[in-house]
Design an enzyme around this catalytic site. Sequence first.
Site, short mmCIF file in Angstrom:
data_model
loop_
_atom_site.label_atom_id
_atom_site.label_comp_id
_atom_site.label_asym_id
_atom_site.label_seq_id
_atom_site.Cartn_x
_atom_site.Cartn_y
_atom_site.Cartn_z
N ASN A 182 27.10 12.86 8.25
CA ASN A 182 26.38 12.97 6.98
C ASN A 182 27.31 13.71 6.02
O ASN A 182 27.49 14.92 6.14
CB ASN A 182 25.08 13.76 7.20
CG ASN A 182 24.38 14.10 5.89
OD1 ASN A 182 24.72 13.56 4.83
ND2 ASN A 182 23.40 14.99 5.97
N LYS A 223 26.89 14.35 2.98
CA LYS A 223 26.20 15.09 1.91
C LYS A 223 26.87 14.74 0.56
O LYS A 223 27.26 13.59 0.37
CB LYS A 223 26.19 16.59 2.24
CG LYS A 223 25.67 16.83 3.67
CD LYS A 223 25.37 18.25 4.01
CE LYS A 223 24.85 18.33 5.44
NZ LYS A 223 24.42 19.66 5.83
N HIS A 235 15.92 14.85 5.44
CA HIS A 235 16.88 15.92 5.75
C HIS A 235 16.34 17.24 5.19
O HIS A 235 15.70 17.25 4.12
CB HIS A 235 18.24 15.60 5.14
CG HIS A 235 19.31 16.52 5.63
ND1 HIS A 235 19.48 17.79 5.12
CD2 HIS A 235 20.23 16.38 6.62
CE1 HIS A 235 20.47 18.38 5.77
NE2 HIS A 235 20.95 17.55 6.68
N GLU A 281 17.69 19.53 3.61
CA GLU A 281 18.12 19.82 2.23
C GLU A 281 17.27 19.05 1.22
O GLU A 281 16.99 19.55 0.12
CB GLU A 281 19.62 19.51 2.09
CG GLU A 281 20.46 20.54 2.84
CD GLU A 281 21.80 20.03 3.35
OE1 GLU A 281 22.26 18.97 2.89
OE2 GLU A 281 22.38 20.70 4.23
N GLU A 295 17.41 18.90 13.82
CA GLU A 295 18.36 19.74 13.10
C GLU A 295 17.72 21.09 12.77
O GLU A 295 17.03 21.23 11.74
CB GLU A 295 18.78 19.07 11.79
CG GLU A 295 19.55 17.78 11.99
CD GLU A 295 20.54 17.52 10.85
OE1 GLU A 295 21.71 17.30 11.16
OE2 GLU A 295 20.14 17.57 9.68
N GLY A 330 25.38 24.17 8.82
CA GLY A 330 26.40 24.73 7.94
C GLY A 330 26.69 26.20 8.16
O GLY A 330 27.34 26.84 7.34
N SER A 370 26.05 22.38 12.88
CA SER A 370 27.33 22.98 13.29
C SER A 370 27.94 22.30 14.52
O SER A 370 28.53 22.97 15.37
CB SER A 370 27.17 24.49 13.50
OG SER A 370 26.82 25.12 12.28
P1 13P Z 1 26.73 20.80 9.57
O1 13P Z 1 27.29 19.93 10.68
O2 13P Z 1 27.68 21.01 8.45
O3 13P Z 1 26.13 22.06 10.13
O4 13P Z 1 25.50 19.96 8.92
C1 13P Z 1 24.54 19.41 9.75
C2 13P Z 1 23.69 18.50 8.96
O5 13P Z 1 22.92 18.92 8.11
C3 13P Z 1 23.82 17.06 9.21
O6 13P Z 1 22.81 16.34 8.59
#
Ligand code: 13P
Length: 247
Positions: A9, A11, A97, A99, A166, A172, A205
Amino acid sequence: MRQIVLAGNWKMHKTQAETREFFAGFLPQLASLDPARQVILCVPFTDLAAALEATANTAAVSIGAQNVHWEEQGAFTGEISAAMLKELGIAYAIVGHSERREYFGDTDQTVNQRLRAAQSSGLTPILCVGESKATRDAGETEAWIFRQLQQDLVGVDQSNLIVAYEPIWAIGTGATCEAAEANRIIGLIRGKLNHPDVPIQYGGSVKPGNIDEIMAQPEIDGVLVGGASLTPDGFARIVNYQIPVEA
Ligand code: 13P
């Protein structure tokens, strides 16, 4: 049989030029990829065409979007419909997601609408669920995730679905969820689904340094990778994960 699905992803990262550069570095590293593994890159809308073009001759790699609107068309400035994605040749879309839920007002109701719209246009949605640190600290992780599943999956065809667990506190942050704990939660999620073959991923992560341990867990069918999917070498190491052979 549950499929192994390794997804990135991106983003809000990469221009079209950077997308082409990524695939030029990434695709040659798939030469000995296990054919049982499905690789997906979920890229920004503006990169979809470049990503599709770059992977046109690579069956192992599919391209996905990061969101999809629930209406077929209409006065929804800035939104993209499932039919628009399908026409491009997109196969997958991330839905719900954390976010999107946190910053853009997605609720379990809109997540449910997005899932159904994606499926009705022939896309396979990747539904994200997961708890915050406060929810985990309060001992409410299981109840939180079960409620998300119950509300998000109303009327959803589970034969055309991927779920990603997740935990928000692991996204992150570098604070990966312990592999055994991710395995436990994913087992509980599977127990709430009505189709045995839904692939369930872990996300949060995931890195080259922890992928082997994560994929060695029996309940974990794949990963959804943010930051570490941005570099060709890092993501290539992830999709080419190796499970240590027991002595
Ligand atoms: P990270 O791998 O950067 O922690 O992000 C995970 C994520 O949100 C994937 O959708």
